[in-house]
Motif scaffolding. Sequence first.
Motif, PDB file in Angstrom:
ATOM      1  N   GLY B 218     -35.462  42.283 -61.540  1.00 36.68           N
ATOM      2  CA  GLY B 218     -34.827  43.358 -62.392  1.00 36.68           C
ATOM      3  C   GLY B 218     -34.179  44.391 -61.429  1.00 36.68           C
ATOM      4  N   GLU B 220     -33.633  47.574 -61.346  1.00 32.16           N
ATOM      5  CA  GLU B 220     -34.537  48.908 -60.985  1.00 32.16           C
ATOM      6  C   GLU B 220     -35.414  48.465 -60.177  1.00 32.16           C
ATOM      7  OE1 GLU B 220     -35.942  50.616 -64.729  1.00 32.16           O
ATOM      8  OE2 GLU B 220     -34.223  51.937 -64.817  1.00 32.16           O
ATOM      9  N   VAL B 221     -36.100  47.491 -60.217  1.00 29.47           N
ATOM     10  CA  VAL B 221     -37.071  47.052 -59.227  1.00 29.47           C
ATOM     11  C   VAL B 221     -36.376  46.843 -57.993  1.00 29.47           C
ATOM     12  CG1 VAL B 221     -39.167  45.616 -58.743  1.00 29.47           C
ATOM     13  CG2 VAL B 221     -38.893  46.497 -61.045  1.00 29.47           C
ATOM     14  N   ARG B 223     -33.641  47.948 -57.021  1.00 31.15           N
ATOM     15  CA  ARG B 223     -32.922  49.151 -56.413  1.00 31.15           C
ATOM     16  C   ARG B 223     -34.203  49.940 -55.661  1.00 31.15           C
ATOM     17  NH1 ARG B 223     -29.644  52.314 -60.394  1.00 31.15           N
ATOM     18  NH2 ARG B 223     -29.714  53.926 -58.603  1.00 31.15           N
ATOM     19  N   ASN B 224     -35.320  49.719 -56.342  1.00 34.23           N
ATOM     20  CA  ASN B 224     -36.620  50.484 -55.694  1.00 34.23           C
ATOM     21  C   ASN B 224     -37.226  49.835 -54.435  1.00 34.23           C
ATOM     22  OD1 ASN B 224     -39.779  51.235 -56.192  1.00 34.23           O
ATOM     23  ND2 ASN B 224     -38.567  52.815 -56.242  1.00 34.23           N
TER      24      ASN B 224
END
Lengths: 262, 326
Positions: B218, B220-221, B223-224
């Motif tokens: 995903g 967001e994951v 990027r984190n």
Amino acid sequence: MTPRPAVLSCLDVWISYFDQTVIDGISLEVNRGELVTIIGQNASGKSTLLRALCNLKPIDAGAVYLNGESIDMIPERDFARQVAFLPQSLSVPMGLTVGDLVLRGRTPHYPKYAMRGSAEDHAEVNRVLDQVGLGASSDRDLNSLSGGELQRVWIAFALVRNPEVLILDEPTSHLDARYQKQLMELLVDLKKQDIAILTVLHDVSLAVAFSDRLIGLDQGAIAFDRTVKYGNLVEDISRVLEIDMESIRDSEGDFSVSPKWR
Amino acid sequence: MRSLSITYRNLYVLFVLLFLSFVASLICGTILFGPADIVSGLIVHDSSIEHAIIYQIRLPRALSAALVGASLGIAGCLLQVTTRNPLADPAILGVSALSGLALAVTTLIFQDAGPMLRAIACVVGGFIGAVALLLISRGVDSPLRITVVGVAIGAFASAGIVGAITGSRVVLELALGFLAGGLYGAGWFDASLWVVWIPAVSIFIIFFTRRLDNLALGDEVARNLGERPEMTRVCAILFSGLITGAAVSIGGLISFVGLASPHIAAGLIRRAGPSFYIGSMIIGMFIVLCADTLARVVISPSELPAGILTAAIGAPILIYLVRREL
């Protein structure tokens, strides 16, 4: 005792979509060893706020600080090493083992062009899996896990980078009561290791039972930011969630809070 | 780990199968050769019929077929991972068709276009297809949107190809070959593309495997984790456009290989790490080599378009996968 500085904080954060204000001048702090829970109605800005705090959502005004430094100034990978975020809905790729997934959580520690983890990274994976109670499950297929186990694997994924801050968006949403309790107890364990934990929870009784501090969000603004003491807690929560709450208090002073369903 | 030992065993088995299918494609044809003929045909450069057929026709053709399969196998992986759509492949997302359209238009304009110009047209066309996919679906964060956009691009390109066919006899003759997909006439020029292909794909896999694995978790994951998933996605889709173009320039519109190979690789190996891409690449090579060999043998001395056979093999696989996974 000298007050410890907030590891994660934000000041006057403001976010809007088109002409609608989603986050309206929010300032807050999260300290090491503290479990802070944000509650609020749907669309009150909870998830947006979490994303702003972990640099996944650009903010229109204000600033977010990690250990006093503006997060705009922190390189992506350094930030990733210190702040771990888990969104509410996580996509699990098919055909991975528990160990495969958790190892990917070490990515921020890899040399920039490394393809895979070192022996040290693998050791960290095993350490963290032990910590979440899945020490023997490294080789299991993710699809064979129960909901509660899977959620703990994701927690391990977030922990394996040794973050200072753990940000979780509704970590208990798909779990039954037993797993919810297990997960919250795990978070309490983690905060004792000096990790700052910030969560969003819809379940008020869980939030009250396990958090050190509650932040109520109402239409993008902070309605209250308070410790979980009996006082006027019920009134505060009722006001933010717009539903009557009731509390039960036992002779030892322990109490629980839940919505008055009827 | 369960996965690693079985992964390596299955990879090893795939390598053996690949080798056997490659040898079979040298042996089989209108004239059957024995192993001794193959060796002498490859080594002894004389005016013998073995040398003429094996070295000048079958070997480059087998190498070309393998290149087509390898390209489609990798392009399918890249598209499926980056769009998080298990049904993505260069044919369904219109990249192959746009590459074919570029070839048709080039042939329409330059009636006597040589193999070099045609190859360039296909690769550029595939690249344009990938760019169009990215631009029109604006960032490709929705699997549904990119699929619809891809189908639309494919329909547009197919219409363009038909238009070019009605406009010119030369295009018609060319299109008859590449629309069905097949290795007819593939020679050393096509096979020599391996020289560029191997370093390009190796570098890509080394650099992007980890990023693609994390992207699969995903955006967001990812990027984190400190990655740049948007950049990874753009690079992977553009790269898949380039290698799809290379495949089209050699084999035309061969369907289902890009779709099926990643799924078979995921089943036999695992859907992560370099072994996923390498596995899918080998499976793609194996499928196209087998299809091409069969295509030359079944109605020998004439031959079928290999694309018909990959579709005949691939369609049941697709139906099976849809029933199992979706």
